[in-house]
Write a protein that holds these residues in place. Structure first.
Motif, PDB file in Angstrom:
ATOM      1  N   PHE A 183       4.381   4.245  18.549  1.00  0.00           N
ATOM      2  CA  PHE A 183       5.261   4.942  17.622  1.00  0.00           C
ATOM      3  C   PHE A 183       6.422   4.015  17.256  1.00  0.00           C
ATOM      4  O   PHE A 183       7.078   3.447  18.133  1.00  0.00           O
ATOM      5  CB  PHE A 183       5.799   6.228  18.264  1.00  0.00           C
ATOM      6  N   PRO A 184       6.703   3.800  15.948  1.00  0.00           N
ATOM      7  CA  PRO A 184       7.754   2.865  15.557  1.00  0.00           C
ATOM      8  C   PRO A 184       9.144   3.353  15.953  1.00  0.00           C
ATOM      9  O   PRO A 184       9.444   4.549  15.882  1.00  0.00           O
ATOM     10  CB  PRO A 184       7.602   2.789  14.035  1.00  0.00           C
ATOM     11  N   ARG A 185       9.991   2.411  16.365  1.00  0.00           N
ATOM     12  CA  ARG A 185      11.366   2.729  16.753  1.00  0.00           C
ATOM     13  C   ARG A 185      12.317   1.728  16.103  1.00  0.00           C
ATOM     14  O   ARG A 185      12.128   0.512  16.199  1.00  0.00           O
ATOM     15  CB  ARG A 185      11.522   2.677  18.270  1.00  0.00           C
ATOM     16  N   ARG A 186      13.334   2.214  15.455  1.00  0.00           N
ATOM     17  CA  ARG A 186      14.342   1.354  14.816  1.00  0.00           C
ATOM     18  C   ARG A 186      15.276   0.817  15.884  1.00  0.00           C
ATOM     19  O   ARG A 186      15.827   1.584  16.678  1.00  0.00           O
ATOM     20  CB  ARG A 186      15.127   2.158  13.787  1.00  0.00           C
ATOM     21  N   THR A 187      15.467  -0.487  15.908  1.00  0.00           N
ATOM     22  CA  THR A 187      16.374  -1.105  16.876  1.00  0.00           C
ATOM     23  C   THR A 187      17.670  -1.592  16.252  1.00  0.00           C
ATOM     24  O   THR A 187      18.697  -1.663  16.920  1.00  0.00           O
ATOM     25  CB  THR A 187      15.681  -2.292  17.582  1.00  0.00           C
ATOM     26  N   ASN A 209      10.818  -1.976  16.829  1.00  0.00           N
ATOM     27  CA  ASN A 209       9.732  -2.271  17.763  1.00  0.00           C
ATOM     28  C   ASN A 209       8.909  -1.002  17.930  1.00  0.00           C
ATOM     29  O   ASN A 209       9.015  -0.078  17.122  1.00  0.00           O
ATOM     30  CB  ASN A 209      10.270  -2.808  19.092  1.00  0.00           C
ATOM     31  N   GLN A 210       8.120  -0.921  18.978  1.00  0.00           N
ATOM     32  CA  GLN A 210       7.222   0.221  19.126  1.00  0.00           C
ATOM     33  C   GLN A 210       7.387   0.877  20.490  1.00  0.00           C
ATOM     34  O   GLN A 210       7.589   0.199  21.500  1.00  0.00           O
ATOM     35  CB  GLN A 210       5.763  -0.217  18.936  1.00  0.00           C
ATOM     36  N   VAL A 211       7.296   2.196  20.467  1.00  0.00           N
ATOM     37  CA  VAL A 211       7.303   2.981  21.694  1.00  0.00           C
ATOM     38  C   VAL A 211       5.865   3.375  22.002  1.00  0.00           C
ATOM     39  O   VAL A 211       5.130   3.833  21.126  1.00  0.00           O
ATOM     40  CB  VAL A 211       8.163   4.247  21.535  1.00  0.00           C
ATOM     41  N   ASN A 385      16.728  11.836  19.456  1.00  0.00           N
ATOM     42  CA  ASN A 385      16.848  10.397  19.261  1.00  0.00           C
ATOM     43  C   ASN A 385      16.563   9.599  20.526  1.00  0.00           C
ATOM     44  O   ASN A 385      16.429   8.380  20.462  1.00  0.00           O
ATOM     45  CB  ASN A 385      18.251  10.046  18.753  1.00  0.00           C
ATOM     46  N   SER A 386      16.493  10.269  21.657  1.00  0.00           N
ATOM     47  CA  SER A 386      16.289   9.550  22.921  1.00  0.00           C
ATOM     48  C   SER A 386      14.899   9.720  23.501  1.00  0.00           C
ATOM     49  O   SER A 386      14.411   8.839  24.218  1.00  0.00           O
ATOM     50  CB  SER A 386      17.315  10.016  23.955  1.00  0.00           C
ATOM     51  N   SER A 387      14.246  10.830  23.227  1.00  0.00           N
ATOM     52  CA  SER A 387      13.025  11.179  23.940  1.00  0.00           C
ATOM     53  C   SER A 387      11.913  11.618  22.989  1.00  0.00           C
ATOM     54  O   SER A 387      12.181  12.150  21.912  1.00  0.00           O
ATOM     55  CB  SER A 387      13.309  12.300  24.948  1.00  0.00           C
ATOM     56  N   TYR A 388      10.677  11.411  23.442  1.00  0.00           N
ATOM     57  CA  TYR A 388       9.496  11.735  22.644  1.00  0.00           C
ATOM     58  C   TYR A 388       8.560  12.638  23.446  1.00  0.00           C
ATOM     59  O   TYR A 388       8.339  12.419  24.640  1.00  0.00           O
ATOM     60  CB  TYR A 388       8.743  10.468  22.240  1.00  0.00           C
ATOM     61  N   TYR A 389       8.037  13.632  22.754  1.00  0.00           N
ATOM     62  CA  TYR A 389       7.067  14.551  23.350  1.00  0.00           C
ATOM     63  C   TYR A 389       5.813  14.515  22.488  1.00  0.00           C
ATOM     64  O   TYR A 389       5.782  15.051  21.381  1.00  0.00           O
ATOM     65  CB  TYR A 389       7.648  15.963  23.405  1.00  0.00           C
TER      66      TYR A 389
END
Length: 440
Positions: A183-187, A209-211, A385-389
């Motif tokens: 999953f893409p993440r903006r750094t 980067n990617q999560v 913004n911090s966690s993914y489910y």
């Protein structure tokens, strides 16, 4: 119904034969005449077969309508009088209070399915008449056979998991098309520069980067005596759905907040010392996302401590920020502080529980005791913004009356495959979207 199925199979075979004969191409006059003669015969047979199928359908529909009039909780057909006024016999109402289902009719449908699985012939007939599907599911042996339950039960349990789980409600929800999802993440974003006229613009690109989300299997099951299915089926079906929703949501909550690789493989809880938790490496890894309380019990926490948490949240996560704490902390700290200053004890019309202008989300997975030395007592920020489910699939629910055959019991099993990842927690110098309050 068997005769209708037989006729329908014949119709399929006849249609295939007609298509095959029509596809015959020839310049021979005799073969063309032979083909046309066979098509004429097939066409006549098709007409006769269509009349038989229509007759069988009308008979089956008549029987279904007659049974619907006397079936409990079954909608009856509309009756049209000469004045064209429509009269409808309503379903028998359910007077109890439902915990899981929104409508008693849905609970009744699921209850009848359970009765049908228990061998009740009338319930099987009712399910067939009302479109309650009972497809066979593959199994590895005669003692593990099961069948899929109605969609309304599966969708109800999914809704309950989201409703009961504070983490599932507030994290970023992701549908996973495979077991592992990148999953893409903006750094970092693009940089803006002040420039003079006639000066070249300096370009910059945002970075990302990617999560990695990896689905893990979580299951729950309830066992009920088959006799119960013969009694109040609305209440029993409602209880089953509520129990399955609660047990799965508890598993998700435990892993998301305080889980560890031992009880939830690959999942580190948000408030733990494991890699991926806010207290990883004794809090040094995410030091900028932690605020130290004035004491180790909620009564010793000052409003200044809580204001410091709000001030630490980055600008990009302030909108939608919430408090996360246990009911114990909310009552002993937040409500006490509000009352001491003549506040509204955390109640805001239309918003539920609030404190210092932000919503409060309660979870039993944060400390509910007096001594909280070295542990996170409460959180503030934007968990989306911090966690993914991630959800790999819906919640698969199956029922079997064979597993506990000798005990005359029915097992209802729920299986979910989910991923829980806390990927944006900040650094030792830059605060993340969620700020933790650590007991002194």
């Amino acid at each position: 119904m068997d005769n209708l199925k037989k006729l329908q199979d014949e119709a399929v075979a006849l249609a295939n034969r007609i298509d095959a004969v029509r596809a015959i191409e020839s310049t021979d006059a005799d073969k063309i005449a032979e083909r046309d003669l066979e098509l004429e015969t097939l066409n006549a047979d098709a007409g006769k077969l269509a009349k038989k199928i229509d007759f069988e359908k009308s008979v089956a529909e008549s029987a279904k309508n007659l049974r619907a009039v006397v079936d409990r909780c079954a909608p009856a057909p509309e009756v049209t009088e000469e004045r064209s006024e429509k009269v409808r016999i309503e379903a028998v109402p359910f007077s109890g209070r439902l915990r899981a289902f929104e409508k008693a009719e849905d609970a009744y449908k699921v209850g009848m399915w359970f009765k049908a699985k228990g061998g009740d012939s009338e319930a099987r007939r009712w399910c067939a008449d009302h479109g309650v599907e009972a497809r066979a599911q593959g199994s590895t042996g005669s003692t593990t056979g099961a069948a899929f339950v109605p969609d309304v039960l599966s969708s109800t349990v999914i809704r309950l998991v989201d409703q009961y789980s504070a983490f599932a409600q507030n994290a970023t929800n992701v549908v996973m098309p495979s077991d592992v999802l990148l999953f893409p993440r903006r750094t970092a974003g693009a940089t803006a520069y002040w420039v003079d006229e006639n000066t070249a613009i300096t370009a910059s690109d945002p970075t990302s980067n990617q999560v990695t989300l990896t689905a893990k299997k979580v299951t729950g099951a309830v066992v009920i005596a088959s006799e119960l299915l013969q009694d109040s089926i609305v209440s029993i079906a409602d209880w089953i759905a509520a129990e399955l929703g609660l047990t799965l949501s508890n598993a998700v909550e435990a892993a998301a907040w305080s889980g560890n690789p031992a009880n939830a493989p690959g999942v580190a809880g948000l408030v733990t010392t494991h890699t991926g938790g806010l207290l990883a490496a004794s809090g040094a890894t995410y030091a900028a996302s932690l605020v130290t309380a004035a004491g180790d019990i909620p009564e010793e926490v000052s409003k200044a401590n809580l204001l410091a948490m709000m001030a630490a949240v980055p600008q990009h996560s302030r909108q939608g920020a919430k408090w996360f704490c246990s009911p114990f902390f909310f009552a002993s700290c937040m409500q006490a502080l509000d009352l001491a200053q003549g506040g509204s004890v955390g109640l805001s019309q239309g918003m539920g529980l609030t404190f210092l202008g932000s919503p409060v989300v309660l979870t039993d997975r944060l400390p509910s005791g007096a001594d909280s030395t070295g542990v996170i007592m409460a959180l503030y920020g934007n968990m989306a913004n911090s966690s993914y489910y991630g959800v790999r699939q819906g919640i698969e629910i199956a029922s079997s009356d064979q597993v506990n055959f000798l005990s005359d019991q029915t097992v209802i099993r729920a299986v979910a495959r989910v991923a829980i990842t806390h990927a944006n927690l900040g650094t030792s110098t830059v605060a993340g979207p969620v700020i933790g309050l650590v007991g002194l």
